[in-house]
Design an enzyme around this catalytic site. Structure first.
Site, PDB file in Angstrom:
ATOM      1  CG  ASP A  32       5.851   1.321   1.367  1.00 18.82           C
ATOM      2  OD1 ASP A  32       4.727   0.898   1.700  1.00 18.82           O
ATOM      3  OD2 ASP A  32       6.874   0.626   1.430  1.00 18.82           O
ATOM      4  CG  HIS A  33      -0.199   0.733  -0.347  1.00 22.12           C
ATOM      5  ND1 HIS A  33       0.624  -0.151  -0.976  1.00 22.12           N
ATOM      6  CD2 HIS A  33      -1.157  -0.013   0.237  1.00 22.12           C
ATOM      7  CE1 HIS A  33       0.180  -1.372  -0.783  1.00 22.12           C
ATOM      8  NE2 HIS A  33      -0.915  -1.330  -0.046  1.00 22.12           N
ATOM      9  CG  ASP A  57       3.140   8.803 -27.858  1.00 19.75           C
ATOM     10  OD1 ASP A  57       3.931   8.423 -26.965  1.00 19.75           O
ATOM     11  OD2 ASP A  57       3.158   8.362 -29.021  1.00 19.75           O
ATOM     12  CG  HIS A  73       4.534  -2.910   1.198  1.00 17.59           C
ATOM     13  ND1 HIS A  73       4.531  -1.615   0.753  1.00 17.59           N
ATOM     14  CD2 HIS A  73       3.930  -3.638   0.231  1.00 17.59           C
ATOM     15  CE1 HIS A  73       3.962  -1.574  -0.444  1.00 17.59           C
ATOM     16  NE2 HIS A  73       3.589  -2.787  -0.784  1.00 17.59           N
ATOM     17  N   GLY A  77      -5.639   3.752 -15.831  1.00 16.05           N
ATOM     18  CA  GLY A  77      -5.170   2.488 -15.251  1.00 16.05           C
ATOM     19  C   GLY A  77      -5.943   2.056 -14.016  1.00 16.05           C
ATOM     20  CG  ASP A  78      -6.334  -2.046 -11.383  1.00 17.26           C
ATOM     21  OD1 ASP A  78      -7.570  -2.146 -11.507  1.00 17.26           O
ATOM     22  OD2 ASP A  78      -5.667  -2.603 -10.487  1.00 17.26           O
ATOM     23  CG  LEU A  79      -2.664   3.206  -8.310  1.00 17.12           C
ATOM     24  CD1 LEU A  79      -2.559   2.253  -7.125  1.00 17.12           C
ATOM     25  CD2 LEU A  79      -1.374   3.992  -8.460  1.00 17.12           C
ATOM     26  CB  ALA A  80      -5.915   6.109 -12.050  1.00 16.09           C
ATOM     27  NE  ARG A 127       0.354   4.484 -26.472  1.00 24.23           N
ATOM     28  CZ  ARG A 127       1.570   4.521 -27.009  1.00 24.23           C
ATOM     29  NH1 ARG A 127       2.633   4.576 -26.235  1.00 24.23           N
ATOM     30  NH2 ARG A 127       1.735   4.483 -28.308  1.00 24.23           N
ATOM     31  CG  ASP A 151       4.770  -7.431  -5.042  1.00 23.42           C
ATOM     32  OD1 ASP A 151       4.649  -6.402  -5.731  1.00 23.42           O
ATOM     33  OD2 ASP A 151       3.804  -8.037  -4.534  1.00 23.42           O
TER      34      ASP A 151
HETATM   35  C1  BG6 Z   1       1.355  -4.193  -3.314  1.00 21.95           C
HETATM   36  C2  BG6 Z   1       1.872  -5.444  -3.986  1.00 21.95           C
HETATM   37  O1  BG6 Z   1       2.391  -3.270  -3.146  1.00 21.95           O
HETATM   38  O2  BG6 Z   1       0.805  -4.529  -2.054  1.00 21.95           O
HETATM   39  C3  BG6 Z   1       0.768  -6.474  -4.123  1.00 21.95           C
HETATM   40  O3  BG6 Z   1       2.375  -5.119  -5.277  1.00 21.95           O
HETATM   41  C4  BG6 Z   1       0.113  -6.737  -2.793  1.00 21.95           C
HETATM   42  O4  BG6 Z   1       1.259  -7.678  -4.677  1.00 21.95           O
HETATM   43  C5  BG6 Z   1      -0.287  -5.425  -2.119  1.00 21.95           C
HETATM   44  O5  BG6 Z   1      -1.035  -7.532  -3.030  1.00 21.95           O
HETATM   45  C6  BG6 Z   1      -0.786  -5.656  -0.720  1.00 21.95           C
HETATM   46  O6  BG6 Z   1      -1.337  -4.475  -0.230  1.00 21.95           O
HETATM   47  P1  BG6 Z   1      -2.482  -4.487   0.864  1.00 21.95           P
HETATM   48  O7  BG6 Z   1      -2.735  -3.042   1.157  1.00 21.95           O
HETATM   49  O8  BG6 Z   1      -3.663  -5.189   0.243  1.00 21.95           O
HETATM   50  O9  BG6 Z   1      -1.948  -5.252   2.026  1.00 21.95           O
END
Ligand code: BG6
Length: 489
Positions: free
Chosen positions: A179-180, A87, A242, A17-20, A48, A237
């Site tokens: 929560d990044h 799977d 955040h 995936g994209d995140l990985a 998959r 979102d």
């Molecule tokens: C994500 C949201 O959690 O945080 C995105 O799903 C958003 O929609 C993103 O763009 C923003 O993160 P950052 O680190 O670019 O501020």
């Protein structure tokens, strides 16, 4: 490499995936390069798609292309990665995966430790966790931990259900909810600025602070995520996670110790003190917006409703401004304003602490206004801290003018670690301070749900802000009616 660096087999669900590709592999690489990962690690990519190990490793090398000038052998790094097509619905595949992890554990001498990272569609989180247990993957010799990406549920009920599901397999101290924003250097700095400076903490309350503003604006629209986003919106979102996390860190009491439980306990207390908003008063506290067409960098852009995967009459908000009141002794009467949106004028996350005005302005007779003192924590893109003070104008007379003092992280000539890099490192080392506790998830959803419910009962007048602006005019009025305004971002 030292023996203190963590050993583990890292199992990534959603490995293609994209995140990985965008975040996890580059972060693992940086940890490896910075000697935060011992040689005793392996990554099992699970997804998959049928891929060979070789193809998977090509993907890994592609994801770290930007680091090609490092004196690190990318093939050697990629040799720690193994692919396991999977799977998630077939129980027999879990046994095979268990076997494979054991083999790799022996090969890499990984100490029997397992980190399961869920980086795929959230509807799989619960079932996979249950299967990991029922098929014996968590009966390993060393530790096992679960990392869960957002979204963690889409309301209180679904979040509770997910908590229960994963709680059947993992105990709370094994669960690392991402929560990044909590991995961002300047968000982590909130705690240090507050608790390591004699200057701020004594003033950090309703006697000296007039209001707090947290803005996280983005220039991009929903891009290719329309299908997900249209079911979510900015409140779920960004605000539920955040924004509320940043507010909690800004408002919490000093923890007794810097222990994960102590810090999270203080954050939970903030969330419990949030004034709940009922349907009738939602408009007094929250404003929603959706972007229309407009111009970004001189180019015409489409409206939200014209985006892929979005309903043409969608009522989903792409902008939220809100006022949180924290009804406790420290904060009674101090509004915490938050604002976040897509397709705004610039990409920036900033926290502004506005101090109260002085009782009198001695310089009034000279025609000078005294600007309020501001402490600005610049989370991104230019990480740093700015203070707005008043000082003497360079002149013959004693007159006052506003000055700024800056701390710019970029002047340190040390590359800031990425949020994901910090968080993966914490998780490998068993430090859950910067992850979200189930109580925080539950309380934040409860708060958010009342707003979502109110909004779903009332049609929005969308679109109501042009792309490339700072959101609808109502967001300015929200502060104006309290006698404040947003500080420029
Ligand atoms: C994500 C949201 O959690 O945080 C995105 O799903 C958003 O929609 C993103 O763009 C923003 O993160 P950052 O680190 O670019 O501020």
């Amino acid at each position: 490499m030292t023996s203190q660096t963590p050993r583990a087999i890292i199992v990534i669900f959603g490995a293609t995936g994209d995140l990985a590709n965008r975040k996890l592999y580059p972060s693992l690489y940086r940890l490896y390069r910075n000697k935060k990962l011992s040689d005793h690690f392996a990554v099992v990519g699970v997804a998959r798609r049928p891929l060979t190990n070789e193809e998977f490793r090509q993907n890994i090398k592609k994801s770290i292309e930007n680091f090609k000038d490092d004196p690190i052998n990318h093939d050697e790094f990629a040799s720690h990665f193994h692919y396991n097509p999977f799977d998630a619905q077939h129980l027999s595949e879990y046994k095979k995966l268990d076997h494979f992890i054991n083999e790799l554990d022996q090969k890499h001498n990984a100490g029997g430790n397992r980190l399961f990272y869920m980086a795929m569609a959230p509807n799989f989180f619960g079932p996979i966790a249950a299967n990991l247990k029922s098929q014996g993957l968590t009966d390993n010799r060393g530790w096992s931990r679960l990392v869960i990406e957002k979204p963690f549920g889409h309301n209180y009920e679904s979040a509770q259900k997910l908590n229960e599901q994963i709680g059947q397999t993992f105990t709370e101290d094994q669960i690392y909810r991402i929560d990044h924003y909590l991995g961002k250097q300047m968000v982590q700095n909130i705690e240090i600025v507050r608790f390591a400076n004699a200057m701020f903490e004594p003033l950090w309350n309703n006697q000296y602070i007039a209001n707090v503003q947290v803005t996280s604006s983005e220039v991009l629209g929903v891009e290719e995520r329309g299908r997900y986003y249209d079911q979510s919106g900015a409140l779920r979102d960004m605000v539920q996670n955040h924004m509320l996390q940043m507010v909690s860190l800004l408002a919490m009491e000093p923890p007794a110790k810097l222990h994960p439980d102590e810090v999270r306990y203080e954050k939970v207390k903030v969330l419990r003190s949030l004034r709940q908003i009922d349907e009738k008063s939602v408009d007094d506290y929250f404003v929603r917006g959706q972007y229309d067409r407009g111009e970004i960098n001189g180019e015409a852009v489409n409206s939200y409703r014209e985006s892929n995967g979005v309903e043409p009459d969608s009522d989903t908000e792409t902008f939220v401004a809100g006022k949180f009141m924290i009804d406790n002794f420290r904060w009674a009467g101090v509004p915490f304003y938050v604002r976040t949106g897509k397709r705004m004028a610039k990409k920036s996350t900033e926290i502004v602490i506005q101090f109260k005005d002085l009782p009198i302005n001695l310089y009034k007779d000279k025609g000078d206004t005294i600007d309020p003192n501001l402490l600005i924590i610049r989370v991104q893109p230019d990480e740093g801290i700015t203070m707005h003070l008043n000082a003497k104008k360079t002149d013959y007379e004693t007159t006052s003018t506003q000055i700024s003092m800056h701390y710019d992280k970029k002047d340190e000539a040390i590359e800031s670690p990425e949020a994901y890099e910090v968080l993966i490192n914490d998780c490998l080392n068993g430090d859950s301070t910067s992850f979200v506790h189930s109580d925080e998830v539950a309380l934040s959803w409860k708060f958010i749900d009342s707003i979502t419910n109110a909004w779903s009962n009332k049609k929005a007048e969308f679109p109501n802000y042009q792309s490339g602006t700072n959101g609808p005019a109502e967001a300015d009025q929200l502060l104006a009616k309290d006698g404040f305004h947003w500080w420029d971002i």
